[in-house]
Design a protein around this motif. Sequence first.
Motif, mmCIF file in Angstrom:
data_model
loop_
_atom_site.group_PDB
_atom_site.id
_atom_site.type_symbol
_atom_site.label_atom_id
_atom_site.label_comp_id
_atom_site.label_asym_id
_atom_site.label_seq_id
_atom_site.Cartn_x
_atom_site.Cartn_y
_atom_site.Cartn_z
ATOM 1 N N CYS A 100 0.812 -1.216 0.000
ATOM 2 C CA CYS A 100 0.000 0.000 0.000
ATOM 3 C C CYS A 100 0.849 1.271 0.000
ATOM 4 O O CYS A 100 0.340 2.355 0.286
ATOM 5 C CB CYS A 100 -0.957 -0.008 1.181
ATOM 6 N N SER A 101 2.136 1.159 -0.327
ATOM 7 C CA SER A 101 3.017 2.331 -0.396
ATOM 8 C C SER A 101 2.703 3.183 -1.612
ATOM 9 O O SER A 101 2.444 2.664 -2.697
ATOM 10 C CB SER A 101 4.482 1.891 -0.475
ATOM 11 N N ARG A 102 2.747 4.489 -1.396
ATOM 12 C CA ARG A 102 2.610 5.455 -2.485
ATOM 13 C C ARG A 102 3.489 6.661 -2.158
ATOM 14 O O ARG A 102 3.866 6.880 -1.001
ATOM 15 C CB ARG A 102 1.157 5.933 -2.629
ATOM 16 N N LEU A 103 3.791 7.450 -3.173
ATOM 17 C CA LEU A 103 4.421 8.743 -2.966
ATOM 18 C C LEU A 103 3.290 9.763 -2.915
ATOM 19 O O LEU A 103 2.497 9.879 -3.852
ATOM 20 C CB LEU A 103 5.401 9.065 -4.090
ATOM 21 N N SER A 104 3.216 10.489 -1.810
ATOM 22 C CA SER A 104 2.076 11.388 -1.619
ATOM 23 C C SER A 104 2.057 12.546 -2.624
ATOM 24 O O SER A 104 1.012 13.147 -2.845
ATOM 25 C CB SER A 104 2.030 11.906 -0.184
ATOM 26 N N CYS A 105 3.189 12.825 -3.256
ATOM 27 C CA CYS A 105 3.201 13.874 -4.291
ATOM 28 C C CYS A 105 2.461 13.434 -5.546
ATOM 29 O O CYS A 105 2.101 14.265 -6.383
ATOM 30 C CB CYS A 105 4.637 14.272 -4.639
ATOM 31 N N GLN A 106 2.201 12.145 -5.671
ATOM 32 C CA GLN A 106 1.543 11.607 -6.856
ATOM 33 C C GLN A 106 0.066 11.308 -6.642
ATOM 34 O O GLN A 106 -0.609 10.824 -7.540
ATOM 35 C CB GLN A 106 2.265 10.351 -7.327
ATOM 36 N N ILE A 107 -0.443 11.603 -5.452
ATOM 37 C CA ILE A 107 -1.865 11.381 -5.165
ATOM 38 C C ILE A 107 -2.562 12.727 -5.176
ATOM 39 O O ILE A 107 -2.323 13.582 -4.308
ATOM 40 C CB ILE A 107 -2.066 10.695 -3.797
ATOM 41 N N LYS A 108 -3.395 12.951 -6.159
ATOM 42 C CA LYS A 108 -4.143 14.204 -6.269
ATOM 43 C C LYS A 108 -5.424 14.126 -5.438
ATOM 44 O O LYS A 108 -6.140 13.123 -5.454
ATOM 45 C CB LYS A 108 -4.511 14.496 -7.727
ATOM 46 N N VAL A 109 -5.683 15.193 -4.719
ATOM 47 C CA VAL A 109 -6.887 15.291 -3.901
ATOM 48 C C VAL A 109 -8.088 15.492 -4.832
ATOM 49 O O VAL A 109 -8.051 16.325 -5.728
ATOM 50 C CB VAL A 109 -6.770 16.467 -2.908
ATOM 51 N N THR A 110 -9.127 14.699 -4.588
ATOM 52 C CA THR A 110 -10.364 14.827 -5.344
ATOM 53 C C THR A 110 -11.447 15.424 -4.450
ATOM 54 O O THR A 110 -11.322 15.446 -3.223
ATOM 55 C CB THR A 110 -10.829 13.464 -5.890
ATOM 56 N N GLU A 111 -12.514 15.889 -5.068
ATOM 57 C CA GLU A 111 -13.585 16.599 -4.376
ATOM 58 C C GLU A 111 -14.167 15.823 -3.189
ATOM 59 O O GLU A 111 -14.447 16.393 -2.142
ATOM 60 C CB GLU A 111 -14.698 16.925 -5.379
ATOM 61 N N ASP A 112 -14.346 14.530 -3.336
ATOM 62 C CA ASP A 112 -14.989 13.728 -2.287
ATOM 63 C C ASP A 112 -14.008 12.854 -1.514
ATOM 64 O O ASP A 112 -14.407 11.922 -0.832
ATOM 65 C CB ASP A 112 -16.095 12.869 -2.898
#
Length: 106
Positions: free
Chosen positions: A82-94
């Motif tokens: 479940c590792s991710r780079l947080s710079c690559q996760i875009k915040v969505t409306e919901d």
Amino acid sequence: MPTIHYTDHEGTTLDINANPGDSVMETAVRNGVPGIVAECGGSLSCATCHVFVREDEAVSLPEMSEMEDEMLYGTTVDREDCSRLSCQIKVTEDMDLHVTTPETQV
């Protein structure tokens, strides 16, 4: 409003309201969340914004790019499924996302 729940390796959680279109890393840095170093500022070249996304939420995120996948092999703390780079996760409306930061990023 989207919310990101940042939990550190000791279990302390900060709930932050986020702006759609920003990254999870940008939201953390702007709000002084400890555990996200973000040395490269989100240019996908350092892996110091490594997070563990809650497993049941990880499947709903867009698939990671090949470059992100490669960068995760360079993290200080070993990557997990479940590792991710947080710079690559875009915040969505919901978005209501739970992430945990590793013990160290450097």
